[in-house]
Design a protein around this motif. Structure first.
Motif, mmCIF file in Angstrom:
data_model
loop_
_atom_site.group_PDB
_atom_site.id
_atom_site.type_symbol
_atom_site.label_atom_id
_atom_site.label_comp_id
_atom_site.label_asym_id
_atom_site.label_seq_id
_atom_site.Cartn_x
_atom_site.Cartn_y
_atom_site.Cartn_z
ATOM 1 N N LEU B 78 24.627 12.066 27.249
ATOM 2 C CA LEU B 78 25.086 13.325 27.849
ATOM 3 C C LEU B 78 26.235 13.111 28.812
ATOM 4 O O LEU B 78 27.043 14.004 29.027
ATOM 5 C CB LEU B 78 23.930 14.010 28.565
ATOM 6 N N GLY B 79 26.304 11.916 29.370
ATOM 7 C CA GLY B 79 27.425 11.615 30.243
ATOM 8 C C GLY B 79 28.723 11.733 29.487
ATOM 9 O O GLY B 79 29.676 12.382 29.920
ATOM 10 N N ARG B 80 28.716 11.142 28.296
ATOM 11 C CA ARG B 80 29.921 11.177 27.474
ATOM 12 C C ARG B 80 30.264 12.612 27.072
ATOM 13 O O ARG B 80 31.410 13.018 27.138
ATOM 14 C CB ARG B 80 29.704 10.304 26.242
ATOM 15 N N SER B 81 29.237 13.382 26.714
ATOM 16 C CA SER B 81 29.493 14.777 26.328
ATOM 17 C C SER B 81 30.114 15.538 27.485
ATOM 18 O O SER B 81 31.057 16.312 27.300
ATOM 19 C CB SER B 81 28.198 15.494 25.966
ATOM 20 N N LEU B 82 29.569 15.315 28.673
ATOM 21 C CA LEU B 82 30.070 16.049 29.834
ATOM 22 C C LEU B 82 31.553 15.754 30.029
ATOM 23 O O LEU B 82 32.357 16.662 30.263
ATOM 24 C CB LEU B 82 29.275 15.652 31.079
ATOM 25 N N PHE B 83 31.891 14.490 29.885
ATOM 26 C CA PHE B 83 33.286 14.127 30.110
ATOM 27 C C PHE B 83 34.194 14.646 29.016
ATOM 28 O O PHE B 83 35.274 15.168 29.280
ATOM 29 C CB PHE B 83 33.421 12.610 30.268
ATOM 30 N N SER B 84 33.744 14.521 27.769
ATOM 31 C CA SER B 84 34.616 15.029 26.711
ATOM 32 C C SER B 84 34.726 16.548 26.809
ATOM 33 O O SER B 84 35.741 17.128 26.452
ATOM 34 C CB SER B 84 34.107 14.580 25.331
ATOM 35 N N GLY B 85 33.672 17.174 27.344
ATOM 36 C CA GLY B 85 33.726 18.620 27.536
ATOM 37 C C GLY B 85 34.676 19.020 28.650
ATOM 38 O O GLY B 85 35.398 20.019 28.545
ATOM 39 N N LEU B 86 34.673 18.224 29.725
ATOM 40 C CA LEU B 86 35.512 18.582 30.873
ATOM 41 C C LEU B 86 36.968 18.167 30.671
ATOM 42 O O LEU B 86 37.862 18.761 31.262
ATOM 43 C CB LEU B 86 34.968 17.927 32.143
ATOM 44 N N ALA B 87 37.189 17.154 29.819
ATOM 45 C CA ALA B 87 38.529 16.608 29.669
ATOM 46 C C ALA B 87 39.581 17.683 29.356
ATOM 47 O O ALA B 87 40.619 17.737 30.019
ATOM 48 C CB ALA B 87 38.539 15.506 28.619
ATOM 49 N N PRO B 88 39.349 18.541 28.359
ATOM 50 C CA PRO B 88 40.381 19.554 28.080
ATOM 51 C C PRO B 88 40.576 20.524 29.242
ATOM 52 O O PRO B 88 41.661 21.088 29.388
ATOM 53 C CB PRO B 88 39.844 20.279 26.839
ATOM 54 N N LEU B 215 37.069 25.550 23.954
ATOM 55 C CA LEU B 215 35.771 26.159 23.643
ATOM 56 C C LEU B 215 34.721 25.081 23.365
ATOM 57 O O LEU B 215 33.588 25.157 23.844
ATOM 58 C CB LEU B 215 35.899 27.093 22.444
ATOM 59 N N GLY B 216 35.137 24.066 22.610
ATOM 60 C CA GLY B 216 34.224 22.957 22.327
ATOM 61 C C GLY B 216 33.776 22.289 23.605
ATOM 62 O O GLY B 216 32.631 21.849 23.741
ATOM 63 N N GLY B 217 34.688 22.229 24.559
ATOM 64 C CA GLY B 217 34.369 21.635 25.854
ATOM 65 C C GLY B 217 33.222 22.362 26.527
ATOM 66 O O GLY B 217 32.277 21.745 27.016
ATOM 67 N N LEU B 218 33.299 23.694 26.495
ATOM 68 C CA LEU B 218 32.231 24.485 27.124
ATOM 69 C C LEU B 218 30.882 24.152 26.503
ATOM 70 O O LEU B 218 29.872 24.054 27.199
ATOM 71 C CB LEU B 218 32.516 25.982 26.947
ATOM 72 N N ARG B 219 30.868 23.985 25.173
ATOM 73 C CA ARG B 219 29.614 23.699 24.492
ATOM 74 C C ARG B 219 29.050 22.349 24.951
ATOM 75 O O ARG B 219 27.850 22.187 25.106
ATOM 76 C CB ARG B 219 29.861 23.672 22.974
ATOM 77 N N ASP B 220 29.958 21.392 25.197
ATOM 78 C CA ASP B 220 29.502 20.070 25.639
ATOM 79 C C ASP B 220 28.991 20.097 27.079
ATOM 80 O O ASP B 220 28.085 19.347 27.443
ATOM 81 C CB ASP B 220 30.643 19.047 25.541
ATOM 82 N N ILE B 221 29.605 20.948 27.915
ATOM 83 C CA ILE B 221 29.181 21.012 29.317
ATOM 84 C C ILE B 221 27.864 21.767 29.430
ATOM 85 O O ILE B 221 27.075 21.522 30.340
ATOM 86 C CB ILE B 221 30.261 21.705 30.185
ATOM 87 N N GLY B 222 27.657 22.673 28.483
ATOM 88 C CA GLY B 222 26.518 23.594 28.529
ATOM 89 C C GLY B 222 25.185 23.005 28.927
ATOM 90 O O GLY B 222 24.565 23.484 29.884
ATOM 91 N N PRO B 223 24.703 21.958 28.229
ATOM 92 C CA PRO B 223 23.353 21.461 28.524
ATOM 93 C C PRO B 223 23.165 21.056 29.986
ATOM 94 O O PRO B 223 22.165 21.402 30.606
ATOM 95 C CB PRO B 223 23.216 20.239 27.607
ATOM 96 N N ILE B 224 24.159 20.335 30.540
ATOM 97 C CA ILE B 224 23.985 19.874 31.921
ATOM 98 C C ILE B 224 24.058 21.051 32.874
ATOM 99 O O ILE B 224 23.286 21.138 33.851
ATOM 100 C CB ILE B 224 25.023 18.789 32.274
ATOM 101 N N ALA B 225 24.970 22.002 32.591
ATOM 102 C CA ALA B 225 25.063 23.192 33.436
ATOM 103 C C ALA B 225 23.728 23.933 33.409
ATOM 104 O O ALA B 225 23.229 24.378 34.451
ATOM 105 C CB ALA B 225 26.192 24.093 32.953
ATOM 106 N N ALA B 226 23.136 24.044 32.218
ATOM 107 C CA ALA B 226 21.843 24.736 32.103
ATOM 108 C C ALA B 226 20.772 23.986 32.884
ATOM 109 O O ALA B 226 19.933 24.600 33.564
ATOM 110 C CB ALA B 226 21.443 24.840 30.633
ATOM 111 N N LEU B 227 20.822 22.657 32.823
ATOM 112 C CA LEU B 227 19.818 21.852 33.538
ATOM 113 C C LEU B 227 19.907 22.107 35.041
ATOM 114 O O LEU B 227 18.901 22.401 35.703
ATOM 115 C CB LEU B 227 20.046 20.362 33.233
ATOM 116 N N ILE B 228 21.142 22.033 35.577
ATOM 117 C CA ILE B 228 21.309 22.248 37.023
ATOM 118 C C ILE B 228 20.876 23.659 37.393
ATOM 119 O O ILE B 228 20.166 23.875 38.378
ATOM 120 C CB ILE B 228 22.773 21.993 37.432
ATOM 121 N N GLY B 229 21.293 24.634 36.561
ATOM 122 C CA GLY B 229 20.929 26.028 36.839
ATOM 123 C C GLY B 229 19.424 26.219 36.868
ATOM 124 O O GLY B 229 18.888 26.884 37.761
ATOM 125 N N THR B 230 18.745 25.608 35.913
ATOM 126 C CA THR B 230 17.285 25.757 35.854
ATOM 127 C C THR B 230 16.616 25.148 37.079
ATOM 128 O O THR B 230 15.708 25.738 37.671
ATOM 129 C CB THR B 230 16.742 25.056 34.587
#
Ligand code: NA
Ligand code: NA
Lengths: 305, 429, 173
Positions: B78-88, B215-230
């Protein structure tokens, strides 16, 4: 020149700590500095709150201000004051200490120390959103308990007691993690529980004392005159310390009222339920600590409980 | 008193310089100080009580679990996803993905109560990714050390809870008072990173992202954002207490890795193994620090120094500066909780007499404790980063130096504009 | 000698496994409490047992953390010294660490024996005999001592003595 360390479990603003400091100052004055007691506040020395009895016994410190029931892991009898309906108010506390005094003395002597003075805490009550007046008012309420006995007692009163670390008390009440908390007026006012709960119900189901003890080797190392001076100071000042405890309760209750809290009074049905729950817990305690029975019965006879 | 302090310092320095493990150096220094200067204390019994007491405090409970959560997140990629999501999204801004350290720390600070946990969570995820993408390693470690300290300033905060209990102040008010200073400090960090990267030109080049990549970036950030929100929701809606949030975090991390088809029992156990070892590293230092603190407490050293400061009769501003130096120096040897417990009985009356608000002082002390987290030799954020990177404490401390400067400047700013902390609680009252 | 080293290695893995079990165990315990409390039930032992488990995690994983170079130390001097001298200094530091950990083990041994002899109980609803959680801590620090011993022996014999970045590969899925 005698240098002693006194460890208290409480912080600078707490009246027990202030009493201990006042006592140390008085001893220093009365002995012209020959007996110098350093008071170490909560957390300063690393002596655990539940290991004060052992710390004095082992000579880690020469004196300690200890909450008796927290030493019950070592001496189960010391948990007796937490029993509901046993000691309610300072007058009963006086009677209790008269009756149980010899037992306490024997316990402390066994641990190579003696009590200089006792100081009671204000009684606990329950902080809730709705007032707790009659027998069923606590049903199903999640209330934070403050020790093992209060957990069992609240359970018997129909509440759903919850264990939470003390540090989390205010946040848990604020966020609604619990519906209320059982604690004293002091702790409630200091944690500003009035911001989140509207009612304080001073159920006064128990009263617990702190004891200030001194290691016997250290004590016997003093001159006769020093011992006499310190003992008479302890006897003299004890009354002031009790008054400080009552004053603490009164001023903190006033603070609760000033901040909009309603102070409730238990009706007969609630009182009866508390007495019943209390007596049941006495019986259970006697099974664990048989030597408590005679003491409690002698005291109960004297107070008509 | 003076000779005691000198002996202690010398002994400590010799052990540390001789590369004895830090937790053990702390323990030995405390042990020997007490043996020498308090010969009446039976050290085996006393130290056993301190060890036992240091290992079971409830405020520490969430730390191992937050470390476990971050290890599970990393195992699941998930670390990698977060970064690839935030990169753009942030890759082309001045400072680029280095801002992830600050933004990530700010977000995780909002669920974790400690700086070490915040540093561990974010560092586990970000350091390998930043390195793989060619970012300045020094700045990556330094900004992580600095931003990790936000764990104490942004609520929930263990240090504020301790301060609130010791000073008998409302913990909720302290929490609220920390929000604006926390966000301001985060902004300062980001400005520094942006300026540094622009001036040095070391920022890796990133192509202009397409809409699709954004848009793809948002999808990658999604899980961690949801985790923090929860997790935040669970705290503020009253489902879980501060200490329990970390357990929810672990559950969330496992669920996410299952949902993304990246779960394996082997990886979960491996994550557990890494988490317990990092926890043990912190635990050993906590044990050693506890014994040294006891020695300091028994010998009355912090009290004596604070009493000395009280006797100077300083003007309010001078008092603040002297206290800041005092706390920074104490922070070299003691951990944040002990600093507060041992000095507050003297410094708090001093500071209220000088006309400062106790809530404001709480925030000020938190900033002082944050400074202590990134100064050697005893700086928990530095230790966490060392265990993650294998770099030496010296290198990491040098990397953190600019952020140390920012924190120091921020503390002064807080003294000049107390409303940074006090405005929000007053407004919400 | 090799059989001793292998035995210590295995014991270290066992301690680590126990720590992993306990960290997941207390995580699940806390989750259970969250769920139960939402239904107005609460377990009187959740916090207490979690505290014991955390203490056990700190102690039991301490040896494995020495083995994998996770425990922090200051290497300012050793980095600048020639390899031979640095190794000598590391051995000395290691022996000093053995003495310090022996003091910790001795202290915990005292604690466990006193708690056992006097049957000291937790002041909680569950009244746990304290020697049990304290004995687990004793186990953990004894393992730390053994791991330090193995490290010293291997360092003196110039064998591979620690395992840097252990498990890193499994993390990169
Ligand atoms: Na936080
Ligand atoms: Na520091």
């Amino acid at each position: 020149q005698t240098n002693w360390d006194l460890t208290t479990a409480w912080g600078a603003n707490n009246f027990h700590a202030q009493s201990a400091i006042a006592f140390a100052d008085a001893v220093r004055d009365a002995t012209d500095g020959a007996v110098d007691i350093t008071v170490h506040l909560s957390g300063e020395t690393g002596v655990k709150i539940t290991e004060k009895l052992a710390a004095v016994e082992n000579g880690i410190v020469q004196m300690a201000d200890m909450l008796l029931f927290l030493q019950a892991g070592e001496e189960p009898f010391l948990g007796v004051d937490t029993l509901p309906y046993l000691i309610q108010g300072q007058d009963e506390m006086k009677t209790w200490l008269e009756v149980a005094g010899p037992t306490y003395d024997a316990i402390f002597a066994r641990h190579n120390q003696k009590v200089l003075y006792y100081v009671p805490w204000p009684s606990p009550g329950v902080y809730t959103k709705e007032p707790v007046v009659s027998a069923d008012d606590m049903n199903g309420l999640r209330i934070r308990s403050f020790n093992a006995t209060s957990f069992t007692f609240l359970e018997k009163m129909g509440a759903a007691p919850v264990e939470l670390p003390f540090e989390e008390l205010a946040t848990a009440v604020a966020a609604g993690t619990v519906d209320g908390a059982a604690t004293s007026t002091s702790t409630g006012a200091n944690s500003k529980l009035y911001q989140f709960t509207g009612n304080f119900n001073p159920l006064n189901w128990s009263m617990s004392p702190d004891a200030v003890t001194v290691n016997l080797d250290a004590w016997n190392g003093l001159t006769d005159q020093e011992r006499e001076t310190i003992q008479s100071l302890a006897d003299e000042m004890e009354a002031d310390f009790w008054a400080a405890s009552a004053q603490e309760d009164a001023s903190k209750t006033a603070e609760l009222v000033e901040n909009g809290m309603v102070i409730s009074t238990a009706d007969e049905s609630l009182k009866a339920k508390m007495a019943q729950a209390g007596k049941a817990m006495w019986a259970a305690f006697f099974l664990d600590v048989p030597e408590a029975q005679a003491v409690v019965e002698a005291y109960a006879a004297k107070t008509g409980k | 008193m003076f000779e005691i302090a000198i002996v202690a310092c010398l002994l400590f320095v010799v052990l540390l310089a001789g590369s004895v493990w830090i937790g053990l150096s702390l323990f030995a220094t405390g042990y020997l100080m007490l043996s020498i200067f308090k010969p009446n204390i039976p050290m085996d019994i006393f130290s056993s009580g301190v060890i036992w007491g240091a290992m079971i405090p409830t405020p520490l409970l969430s730390l191992p679990l937050f470390i476990l959560m971050s290890e599970v997140l990393v195992s699941a990629g998930l670390g990698r996803s977060l970064f690839s999501g935030l990169a753009p999204w942030v890759g082309r801004l001045p400072g680029g993905l280095l801002h992830v350290n600050v933004v990530g720390s700010t977000l995780f600070a909002a669920v974790s109560g400690s700086s070490a946990a915040t540093t561990a969570i974010v560092g586990n995820v970000s350091l390998p990714e930043l390195e793989a993408r060619g970012y300045d390693r020094q700045l990556a470690m330094g900004s992580l050390a600095g931003a990790g300290t936000l764990g104490f300033l942004i609520p929930p905060s263990i240090i504020m809870i301790i301060y609130g209990v010791v000073a008998e102040q409302s913990i909720l008010e302290l929490f609220i008072a920390g929000v604006i200073p926390g966000l301001t400090l985060a902004a300062f960090y980001m400005i520094y990173i942006a300026v540094h990267q622009t001036l040095t030109g070391t920022q890796p080049h990133v192509e202009r992202p397409t809409r699709r990549e954004l848009l793809g970036g948002l999808r990658d950030i999604g899980p961690i954002a949801a985790l923090i929100g929860t997790i935040m929701g669970a705290l503020y809606l009253g489902f879980a207490s501060v200490s329990e949030l970390a357990a929810l975090g672990v559950l969330g991390a496992v669920l996410i890795s299952v949902a993304m088809g990246r779960f394996s029992v082997g990886a979960l156990i491996a994550a557990g193994r890494r988490a317990v070892r990092t926890s043990a590293m912190i635990g050993l230092i906590v044990v050693g620090a506890a014994l040294l603190n006891s020695a300091f407490g028994f010998l009355g050293i912090p009290k004596a120094i604070a009493g000395q400061i009280a006797s100077f009769g300083l003007s309010p501003m001078a008092l603040i500066v002297v206290l800041l130096v005092f706390y920074a120096v104490l922070g070299m040897f003691l951990d944040g909780t002990s600093i507060i417990v041992m000095t507050l009985p003297i410094t708090l009356p001093l500071i209220t007499a000088a006309g400062f608000d106790p809530i404001w002082f709480g925030i000020f002390v938190v900033v002082a404790v944050e400074i202590s987290q990134i100064t050697p030799p005893i700086g928990f954020n530095l230790f966490v980063i060392q265990s993650q990177t294998g770099e030496s404490i010296g290198t990491i401390a040098r990397a953190a130096l600019p952020f140390f400067g920012i924190l120091l400047g921020f503390a002064i700013l807080l003294a000049v504009f107390p409303d940074l902390a006090l405005w929000l609680p007053r407004t919400l009252q | 000698m090799n059989r001793l080293l292998t035995l210590i290695d295995r014991l270290s893995r066992l301690a680590e496994l126990a720590a992993v079990t306990l960290i997941f165990g207390y995580c699940i315990l806390m989750l259970t409490e969250v769920v139960a409390r939402a239904q107005a039930r609460s377990f009187s032992f959740t916090w207490e047992y979690s505290q014991y488990a955390m203490a056990a995690v700190f102690a039991l994983a301490s040896g494995p953390a020495i083995r994998t170079a996770v425990h922090v130390r200051i290497s300012l001097l050793t980095e600048k010294l020639p390899a031979g001298v640095a190794r000598g200094m590391d051995v000395v530091a290691n022996l000093v660490a053995l003495i310090i950990v022996a003091a910790i083990v001795n202290a915990m041994w005292t604690k466990v024996s006193v708690s056992f002899d006097r049957n000291i109980l937790a002041t909680s609803v569950s009244k746990t005999p304290l020697w049990i959680p304290q004995a687990i801590i004793l186990w953990g620090f004894a393992q730390l001592w053994l791991d330090l011993l193995a490290r010293s022996i291997r360092r003196i014999a110039n064998q591979q003595f620690e395992w840097r970045g252990a498990d890193k590969e499994q993390a990169d899925v």
